[in-house]
Motif scaffolding. Structure first.
Motif: not given
Length: 119
Positions: A92-110
């Protein structure tokens, strides 16, 4: 909050190709790093490839020379071109995003998309 919508998974024979896409629900501003991870049955999730906003790429050794990661759609979409697929690429392939520090350095997954490579 960022939603990630993946597409492009499926069943392919060994040596074939697939192209995965992942569209983020916001503009590229703040999307520091985008990428793909995968999880095979019974194994832990592992990095496949990432790409930064300026375009610096990073690949797992197991996919170097076979997979290409890129960004498009004003850079809020990430693609993974997978060539010369092997059975060990199944998972299973998951898309991933790491936000910049301006946006809290949060991670999101598909939600994940299944890739099955059959011999």
């Amino acid at each position: 909050q960022v939603q990630l919508v993946e597409s492009g998974g499926g069943l392919v024979q060994t040596g074939g190709s697939l192209r995965l896409s992942c569209a983020a629900s916001r503009s590229t501003f703040g999307l520091n790093i985008m990428g793909w991870y995968r999880q095979a049955p019974g194994k832990e999730r592992e990095l496949v490839a990432t790409i930064t906003n300026p375009g610096t790429t990073n690949y797992a050794d197991s996919v170097k020379g076979r997979f290409i990661i890129s960004r498009g759609g004003a850079k809020s979409t990430v693609f993974l071109q997978m060539n010369s697929l092997k059975s060990e690429d199944t998972g299973v392939y998951y898309c991933y995003v790491h936000m910049s520090p301006l946006f809290g350095s949060k991670d999101y997954w598909g939600q994940g998309t299944q890739v099955t490579v059959s011999s």
